[in-house]
Design an enzyme around this catalytic site. Structure first.
Site, PDB file in Angstrom:
ATOM      1  CE  LYS A   1       0.751   0.873   4.543  1.00  0.00           C
ATOM      2  NZ  LYS A   1       1.098   2.125   5.235  1.00  0.00           N
TER       3      LYS A   1
ATOM      4  CB  THR B   1      -1.244   4.666   3.155  1.00  0.00           C
ATOM      5  OG1 THR B   1      -1.346   3.796   4.279  1.00  0.00           O
ATOM      6  CG2 THR B   1       0.215   5.052   2.983  1.00  0.00           C
TER       7      THR B   1
END
Length: 331
Positions: A189, A246
């Site tokens: 990610k 994120t």
């Protein structure tokens, strides 16, 4: 229990505070004596967690021998230094303890996940290794903002021990036995978040970011399944949850790297101006190599690699992604 947190960055300090609040005897180990002294003197980790008081009951030290006899070791150091740190500390680690990695990355060159490195160095059975991951910016957890994590282990019992050890009204922890999926989610990610930052820096809109998150998740899942992960993990807290936070949060270091690139700055300039590690930079390199080994198509990761390491123009890379051969949507 006796719990030692290895690593005095923002996440390590936060996890020490959490374990202390849960009622454990906590040691926070720093590899730098001056950092340990500063935190001890000020009862605050100013570079990483300004404004957060650190309880006096936490033993903050750089003394290797002080970590002997712990029941749980929580490792929160940058992924590319984990091998060095654990090799150094090995003589003082309780070999019968539970080892929890809170580091998110894939080691360069070896392409190993963090639990694989621990297994190799410590010869610890998989049943005593745990991956702790999820959408969890230290700045928010330290302020007791509700957060959800996943503790993954080959042993359900071990995962539940870690779950119980850190459970608080503002910190909910699920368990899983998909260590591969949880670790890969936490690592990959960060790569997609760099791309999200580039889009932000370039001034693209919500449509583009939504497409990136969706297709980025598809690439994460594709590689994960090829490496033995459960595809459902990528739709859960450790996968989609961590990816979203994120890619969108102001706290995201990887997003900041991408924003800088989208604004025309060089990677070297961006990294030299940051006090914290952006794990996604080196994970991009590892992810590209893993994809090649598994013969997995990951066009977004490939594009980010070329931007970071081959100085490809990000506008040109975006055009190439958008004009690839048309096809059915598939995961």
């Amino acid at each position: 229990m006796n719990i030692t947190v290895i690593g005095s960055g923002g996440w390590g300090t936060t996890l020490a505070i959490v374990a202390n609040e849960r009622g454990h005897r906590v040691t926070l180990w720093s590899r730098r004596a001056e950092r340990a002294k500063e935190i001890n003197d000020l009862k605050e980790n100013i570079p990483y967690l300004p404004g957060i008081a650190i309880p006096t009951s936490i033993n903050i030290t750089s003394n290797d021998e002080a970590i002997r006899g712990s029941d749980i070791y929580i490792i929160a150091v940058p992924s590319q230094t984990l091998r060095e740190v654990i090799s150094h500390l090995k003589p003082n680690l309780n070999s019968q303890a539970i080892f929890v990695t809170a580091s998110k990355g894939i080691e360069r060159h070896s392409l190993k996940r963090m639990t694989e490195i621990l297994n190799e160095i410590l010869d610890a059975p998989w049943e005593r290794l745990v991956a702790l991951s999820g959408p969890s910016h230290a700045e928010e957890v330290a302020r007791k903002i509700p957060t959800v994590l996943v503790a993954a282990s080959a042993s359900n019992e071990t995962a539940r021990i870690v779950q119980e050890a850190l459970l608080l009204p503002y910190l909910r922890i699920y368990t899983s036995n998909d260590v591969v999926g949880v670790e890969l989610s936490g690592a990959l990610k960060n790569v997609i978040a760099i791309c999200a930052g580039i889009l932000d820096g370039e001034g693209f809109g919500d449509n583009t970011v939504a497409a990136l998150v969706t297709r980025g998740l598809a690439e994460m899942r594709r590689l994960g399944v090829a490496l033995g992960a459960d595809e459902q993990t990528f739709s859960g807290v450790a996968g989609l949850g961590d990816l979203v936070v994120t890619c969108l949060s102001k706290h995201s270091r990887n997003l900041r790297v991408g924003i800088g690139i989208g604004q025309g700055r060089s990677l070297d300039d961006i990294l030299s101006s940051m006090s914290m590690i952006a794990e996604g930079v080196w994970t991009t390199e590892s992810a590209k190599e893993l994809a090649a080994k598994q013969n997995i198509e990951m066009p977004i990761v490939e594009a980010i690699y070329k931007i970071l390491f081959e100085h490809k123009n990000y506008r040109e890379a975006t055009t190439e992604l958008m004009t690839r051969e048309t096809k059915d949507e598939r995961w």
